[in-house]
Design an enzyme around this catalytic site. Structure first.
Site, short mmCIF file in Angstrom:
data_model
loop_
_atom_site.label_atom_id
_atom_site.label_comp_id
_atom_site.label_asym_id
_atom_site.label_seq_id
_atom_site.Cartn_x
_atom_site.Cartn_y
_atom_site.Cartn_z
CG HIS B 18 -1.63 -1.24 1.43
ND1 HIS B 18 -2.64 -1.88 0.25
CD2 HIS B 18 -1.65 -2.28 2.37
CE1 HIS B 18 -3.12 -2.97 0.90
NE2 HIS B 18 -2.50 -3.08 2.13
CB CYS B 19 2.89 2.95 1.72
SG CYS B 19 3.96 4.37 1.68
N PRO B 20 5.22 1.78 -0.61
CG PRO B 20 7.08 1.28 -1.74
CD PRO B 20 6.40 0.81 -0.49
#
Lengths: 376, 81
Positions: B18-20
């Protein structure tokens, strides 16, 4: 006695060492190799750049004072990791054998990989933050561009967070109306996840921050003060803040255990390196698709310490990393957002609030005790 | 490794990221492969169906295909310059 060697005394390495010292110091010798006697709290760089931290003792401590007494702390540089022979060579000439190895060597910045980088500033090292602070203090009016010079980089929300804090900084100085802030987003939105991007975009628009989608910095023209994207766009600036490209540690690259810029390929759940079940990597050093952040290193370090404890005490290692990352993102004016997510559960649309601002201050304060000890 | 009729030079498993996020993983991978090579990205992020084609088009690379693999989506991208 089993021998556990941890290479790298940052967040992940220190937590792993401290947990193992409490759990298996009778059965194992735990050695932590750090290339510096100091431990630096890297989230503090951003505040150092903005002048909210001037006294650097707030973000620097002696590593020895942060590590359990039962951990053998060696201040030296690892120059080779020999996976085949289970050996770590140090710059001093010493060689350390291991039964279990944890690689927590972090990442390093390589701004020189972007042509024209010399005119840019950053907050990805203490020295960089000091220089950026001086440049900001001199800045009176014009365009400040904040962008990303290479992927991956530490703490993906940091550049957007920095833009919001610049708005706060220039407002406090009374010159906000003379400064244009431009955020060069590498993505089509302001943050990787849609729900979070929605909140950050709303905040940026409210603050009058201009943002440019899909602008990955490729080069800088130092004479004309123009930054160019690999997607073919350009922007003129008066002050450029560029997140430098990152690579894995030199020892990882030289030892041939990194891929695509020196990142160690590990199993996303067990954190083990390929078929070497006795070798783990955590934190920035890995090639996992999670944020390169202290939070990821923290949670991964706990998993690895648990797995090695199981192995040493004759149990099946069952602990698995679920991809958890959490982060606080400061928007200035004492408001922040909080995100907590893992592989299975994406972040929800966050709300800016004073509570999360306080949360961030608490994390900054308790990092040295509760977090580095591995107690939380 | 192949995906359909295309030879894939690099697979990026960004499922659960989800992040990055998958697009940043793709940008990183494109930087590290040679011109003419093909990258496959696995994504469970619903936003990828919009943002990966957008970026590939803007950056001037070629989106060879998008496949629903049951539980995740596979994007095949060729580096063209």
């Amino acid at each position: 006695m089993k021998k556990v060697v941890i290479v790298g005394g940052g967040t992940g390495g220190t937590i792993t060492a401290n947990i193992l010292a409490r759990k298996v110091s009778r059965e194992a010798e735990i050695t932590l190799i750090s290339n510096t006697p100091q431990h630096i709290y890297q989230p503090g760089f951003l505040y150092r750049a903005l002048g909210e931290i001037i006294d650097e003792s707030e973000i620097i401590r002696e590593e020895r004072k942060l590590v359990n007494k039962r951990v053998k702390l060696v201040i030296d540089e690892a120059v080779k990791i020999d996976i085949q022979n289970r050996m770590v060579d140090l710059m001093s000439g010493k060689k350390l054998e291991y039964d279990y190895l944890v690689i927590s060597t972090g990442s390093r910045i390589v701004p020189e990989e972007v042509p024209g980088y010399e005119v840019s500033y950053h907050f990805y090292s203490l020295e960089g933050a000091r220089k950026l602070h001086e440049a900001l203090e001199r800045f009176k009016e014009g365009v400040v561009a904040v962008g990303i010079g290479g992927i991956p980089y530490k703490c993906p929300p940091a550049p957007a967070e920095f833009c919001c804090l610049l708005d706060y900084y220039f407002t406090k100085r009374g010159i906000r109306d003379k400064v244009e802030i431009h955020y060069l987003s590498p993505l089509p939105r302001t943050f990787p996840h849609e729900a979070v991007a929605e909140a950050i975009t709303e905040m940026m628009e409210k603050k009058g921050i201009h943002w440019h989608p899909m602008f990955n910095i490729e080069s800088v023209d130092p004479e004309k003060k123009i930054v160019n994207s690999l997607e073919g766009e350009s922007l003129r600036f008066d002050l450029l803040v560029m997140v430098p490209p990152h690579r894995g540690a030199e020892v990882v690259e030289k030892s041939g255990i990194g891929v695509d810029g020196g990142w160690i390929p590990v199993d996303k759940y067990t954190l083990q390196y390929k078929d070497y079940s006795e070798v783990y990597a955590i934190g920035d050093a890995t090639n996992l698709p999670v944020s390169k952040s202290g939070a990821a290193a923290h949670f991964e370090g706990k998993i690895v310490a648990d797995r090695i404890t199981s192995e040493i005490t004759g149990h099946e290692p069952r602990a698995k990393y679920d991809g958890r990352v959490l982060c606080f993102c400061d928007a200035g004016f004492r408001k922040a957002i909080y995100m907590d997510f893992n592989y299975e559960n994406p972040p929800k649309k966050p709300r800016f609030s004073y509570i999360w601002y306080l949360g961030k201050q608490l994390v900054n304060r308790f990092y040295w005790s509760l977090i580095l000890s591995g107690l939380v | 490794m192949s995906s359909g009729e295309y030879k894939v030079d690099k697979v990026v498993d960004a499922r659960g990221s989800h992040c990055p996020g998958p697009l940043m993983e793709l940008i990183k991978a494109i930087k590290n492969v040679q011109v003419g090579q093909v990258v496959a990205v696995y994504s469970t992020d619903s936003g990828s169906k919009t943002d990966i084609p957008l970026w590939v088009k803007k950056a001037g690379h070629e989106l060879i295909g998008v496949y629903d693999r049951g539980g995740y989506t596979e994007f095949i991208v060729k580096k063209t310059h």
